[in-house]
Design an enzyme around this catalytic site. Sequence first.
Site, mmCIF file in Angstrom:
data_model
loop_
_atom_site.group_PDB
_atom_site.id
_atom_site.type_symbol
_atom_site.label_atom_id
_atom_site.label_comp_id
_atom_site.label_asym_id
_atom_site.label_seq_id
_atom_site.Cartn_x
_atom_site.Cartn_y
_atom_site.Cartn_z
ATOM 1 N N GLU A 137 1.059 -1.079 -0.063
ATOM 2 C CA GLU A 137 -0.388 -0.131 0.059
ATOM 3 C C GLU A 137 0.825 1.101 -0.016
ATOM 4 O O GLU A 137 1.401 0.883 0.496
ATOM 5 C CB GLU A 137 -0.891 0.239 1.201
ATOM 6 C CG GLU A 137 -1.839 1.002 1.417
ATOM 7 C CD GLU A 137 -2.143 1.036 2.655
ATOM 8 O OE1 GLU A 137 -3.643 1.257 2.668
ATOM 9 O OE2 GLU A 137 -2.645 0.540 3.360
ATOM 10 N N GLU A 324 -6.412 -3.058 12.332
ATOM 11 C CA GLU A 324 -6.648 -3.312 11.148
ATOM 12 C C GLU A 324 -7.441 -4.876 10.835
ATOM 13 O O GLU A 324 -7.332 -5.362 10.044
ATOM 14 C CB GLU A 324 -5.239 -4.322 11.549
ATOM 15 C CG GLU A 324 -4.202 -3.165 11.927
ATOM 16 C CD GLU A 324 -4.195 -2.154 10.525
ATOM 17 O OE1 GLU A 324 -3.752 -2.483 9.518
ATOM 18 O OE2 GLU A 324 -3.353 -0.893 10.752
#
Length: 871
Positions: A137, A324
């Site tokens: 990412e 997360e």
Amino acid sequence: MARSVRRLYKELKPNSYVLRLEPDTAAMTFTGNVTVRLKKTGRPSQRLTFHQHGLTVESARIIRSDKKGRRELPVARINNQNSLDEVRLHTNEMVYSGEYEIHMTFRGRITRGMTGLYPCFFTVDGTEHVLLATQFESHHAREVFPCIDEPEAKATFQLSIVASKDQVVLSNTPVETQTKADNPQAVASGKPHDPRATGNLLTTFQPTPKMSTYLLAFVIGELHRKSANTKRGTEVSVWATTAQPAGALDFALDAAVRSIEFFEAYFGVDYPLAKADHIALPDFSSGAMENWGLITYRERVLLAYPGETAQSTKEQIATVIAHETSHQWFGNLVTMRWWNDLWLNESFANLMEYQAVDALFPEWHIWDEFVAGEGLSALRRDATAGVQAIQTNVHHPDEINTLFDPSIVYAKGGRLLYMLKTYLGEEAFRKGLSAYFAKHAYGNTTGSDLWQALQAASGVDVAAFMDPWLERSGFPVVTVDQDGRTLNLRQTHFLESGEQSDGRIWPVPLFSGRAELPDVLQKAELRIKLASDEPLRIDQGAAGHYIVRYARPEHRAHLASLVEQGALNAPERLMLLNNASMLSKAGQEPFADVLRLLEAYTGEDNEAVWGALALIIAEVRRFVDLDANLEEPIKTLVRRLIRKQYERLGWEEKDSESSSDRKLRATVIALGAYADDPEIVAGSLERFRAYKQDPATVDAELRGIIFGVPVRNKAEDAFKFLLELHDQTANGELKADATGALTGTKDAGEADALLARLTDANLVKPQDADHWLAYLLRNRYVREPAWEWMTGHWQWVEETYAHDKSYDYFPRYAAAACNTRAWAGKYAAFFGPKQDQLALKRNIAIALSEIETRVKWLERDLGSVQKFFKG
């Protein structure tokens, strides 16, 4: 005009990748091959274009599949367009729309920039070991294999990796097969080889679900784990390097298992994968990354050492794990279509981390921390002219990292969603989320898709309510002018600079608890007769993303009396203080009035509210840069404010003590240490001496404070001791405590010694060096050498961080240190010319505005503050 890049997904829509990689750690290189099955759309052309960065694509084959069968189109030329992050496969034939299979072989480099495929370093028994990890990412998968590296380009991935049989290899899914692998060097040289003698294994993982490239991940190294199963049977594991003790994995494992179980129940959708790995990496740029089924973390936000981990660190670990884990649904199962909707990932995960932790650890009262941390961060950043909106257009990959502004896309976004949840009600909110996941699983969405699901569940026009908050920056100040039963409410755009409103208005939920008031203020002004003359309170519970100004002094005095009586809840007590501070900075009230308001908080016993008190104290300390004579009276004020809580709490933890009190003790003692409270300074030095003999004697929550006092006072040879401790320990929290203490030095020579270490990755990891610099810039005693070091080493900063999310933090760190006209000039001279860099442009522009506003405020209120302390 912003630079923009071509969206390759418009032409090539991948369906699957079969990827094989062979890393060579000794040479810091890798080779690989990939087969991509895809659909070509759009106009016919004579080339196919994929993303790549830093790769060399060495060979390629293009095979077309149609009703007539399979036919290979010869590749005439491979053009690695490094300046455009592309590789172009040219053919002599026309490539029409249809189904294709593309084979490519390639090679690349393992780089130390903590993106793509990079090394992590750790030491066991004096020997350095290397672990390989990935960070894809936002757009770094292209650094490891040619692909369509856009979030909308979802596909399945089957990954195979060649690695030593002595190493653990992890990826998103469970291992499918492991077989002996050819020796890569023997294959490359063409010499005969015996596969049984190589010691390499080819690990092939099960195919992933359809997902975006940025979620693919793998880790290779010497690791150990602890595992447990959820109630549904999902295997959850927490991994760390062999440098870390097994006991440090237990707390995270419990939180990880229970987080999955919570979200399965809350969302009404099962966790989509067969396993969930959580791994602590020795080198990691971000805090954590939500790779599907293989979540990566900094060591200090996953590992909890029994008897050595502070309560505040445990809370951080639990919230990061929950954040997360929530991404496994919000972001992974359902993904934003393009980066302008990043908030669909991060804002929701920000909210959900608190939702989960409140359910798992209700005794922590984590929603108070949500208001104190996310609320204040969001309001203060969002009050600055030029700050980005939550939903921001992205034209170029270099802009993507600038979106990860923690105060906006995380804190403000989470706060707005909390406001929406409070407005709609819990039941409708959950029902809408379940419908959203069911409809869009394994797909891509925009914000409007979520609003439709929530509207169907609640009957409220959610888009009309939320879009004005998301699509533009800023928030209103709602002025409450009450005269008996006559009430005038007015909203105007609030800017900390005090600039005039541009006339924009928001749909403001009033949360007043009064039947005669509307639920939402939809216009600029409202005049109304109240049912009684009881002083009105709006934004009860502090769920709204706005600040409130009570216009009349008697109204403000009434609220202060409620604080003294303990008649307001903690979020409201906290926000009342914050609002006064922000209004003062905007020139609407003198800062001396904020200091007077502190008197109402002398009996305050909530740690989250003390967080706001500490923030006010940090703000008044800025005046010392304009008048050094203010420091002693400020310290006197602080000693008086903390006295009641210090006497109540003392140094030692008590049986059945609340988590708030454990953290409040540290806040109070830290403030006392700053204020040179003789009892606290003596107690800190005594405990530092005890720590050197036996670390177990010191409460981990107080450890950083106890380290800092002897450094600032040049006592106990603390500087040398803490440097050695930092360099020898593998405990990330302990390293951070040592760092905070060392960078608090008042000695320029010691500061120079610390700065000299920053470019040596063996002494200070690049993931941490920016924090060392930020702390030294914040320290007014050594700010000058820290600034000189930063400006003199900017080329190193660029080379180390230019492709990293933390690169654009440097202008923010530096801006926070500037309180005077002279420092404002230094900042403009150095950072002004750097606004031609897309990655820095926004934060530099905001910082210039922020510094100008701060300097004007300090100059304007200096007289009132001096008068307050003389009085």
